[in-house]
Motif scaffolding. Structure first.
Motif, short mmCIF file in Angstrom:
data_model
loop_
_atom_site.label_atom_id
_atom_site.label_comp_id
_atom_site.label_asym_id
_atom_site.label_seq_id
_atom_site.Cartn_x
_atom_site.Cartn_y
_atom_site.Cartn_z
N VAL A 145 0.85 -1.19 0.00
CA VAL A 145 0.00 0.00 0.00
C VAL A 145 0.88 1.24 0.00
O VAL A 145 1.82 1.34 0.79
CB VAL A 145 -0.93 0.03 1.24
N THR A 146 0.59 2.17 -0.90
CA THR A 146 1.27 3.46 -0.85
C THR A 146 0.24 4.57 -0.69
O THR A 146 -0.85 4.50 -1.26
CB THR A 146 2.11 3.74 -2.12
N VAL A 147 0.58 5.57 0.11
CA VAL A 147 -0.26 6.74 0.29
C VAL A 147 0.53 7.94 -0.23
O VAL A 147 1.61 8.23 0.30
CB VAL A 147 -0.65 6.95 1.77
N ASP A 148 0.02 8.58 -1.26
CA ASP A 148 0.71 9.68 -1.94
C ASP A 148 2.15 9.27 -2.27
O ASP A 148 3.09 10.04 -2.06
CB ASP A 148 0.67 10.96 -1.09
N GLY A 149 2.31 8.05 -2.73
CA GLY A 149 3.62 7.57 -3.19
C GLY A 149 4.51 6.97 -2.11
O GLY A 149 5.51 6.35 -2.41
#
Ligand code: CA
Length: 228
Positions: A145-149
């Motif tokens: 999972v990535t959040v804003d990269g």
């Protein structure tokens, strides 16, 4: 590609609403009213899942299950049974069923079991490998999972919870639906399990700061993922 489901159920009052619910979920559904018809279709055609009533005319559900299992080991089988005692479960397991739902069942629980079974048997077909919304990218194959990269490490249930919310982005999901899909049990709803996981998840994806939240609480009902 459409996922095909064969529903073997002789009781119209159960078969009709169930077939409609499955169609609404996007599955292509065929209904067989007898054990012999169910067996013939299961062997001749390409289904991903067989939902099989235990008590069928002409040929018993257990016998159908045994024959299907021998000839088509890749076909997932979800058995419907009115009898919920342990003996039937053991016999059903021996016959090769993958999961059971006792009658009477609640529709959302049956749908959750169906999704779970199909995800286990054909992950690439049933669930999209990558879901993206609200700056979050969730990759089921890599379990990443990535959040804003930026990478975010999630525990197993947090990952499943986020995936379920994101796959239904924009839709209100009830607590029961979430518990049934992620935990396989809606009876946890009295506990704080879900709220605790939502709270941990919010913190990890940075949803606990600012005014706009991706995971929205709908008081007394459940949660909704909004792509803000
Ligand atoms: Ca029946």
């Amino acid at each position: 590609m459409t996922t095909r489901v064969l529903l073997a159920e002789d009781d119209e009052a159960i078969a009709s609403p169930l077939a409609r619910a499955l169609s609404r979920e996007g599955y292509e559904v065929d209904v067989a009213g007898t054990g012999t018809d169910a067996l013939r279709r299961a062997l001749d055609e390409e289904y991903a899942l067989l939902i099989l009533d235990l008590g069928l005319p002409e040929l018993d559900g257990l016998e159908v299950c045994r024959e299907v299992r021998a000839a088509r080991p890749e076909l997932a089988v979800l058995m419907l049974t009115a009898r919920t005692d342990e003996m039937d479960f053991v016999v059903g397991l021996d016959a090769g069923a993958d999961d059971y739902v006792g009658k009477p069942f609640r529709m959302f629980e049956l749908m959750a079991r169906t999704r779970a079974l199909l995800r286990r048997s054909a992950p690439a077909q049933d669930a999209p490998e990558v879901v993206e919304a609200g700056g979050i990218r969730l990759d089921s194959t890599a379990r990443r999972v990535t959040v804003d990269g930026a990478d975010v490490a999630l525990a197993n249930k947090e990952f499943e919870l986020l995936r379920f919310l994101m796959e239904h982005a924009g839709r209100l999901l009830t607590r029961e639906e979430i518990l049934a899909d992620v935990w396989g049990d809606s009876d946890l709803r009295g506990s704080k399990t879900l709220d605790m996981h939502i709270s941990w998840l919010r913190r990890k994806i940075g949803d606990d700061t600012g005014t706009q939240r991706r995971i929205v609480t709908v008081r007394g009902v459940g949660f909704r993922f909004d792509a803000v």
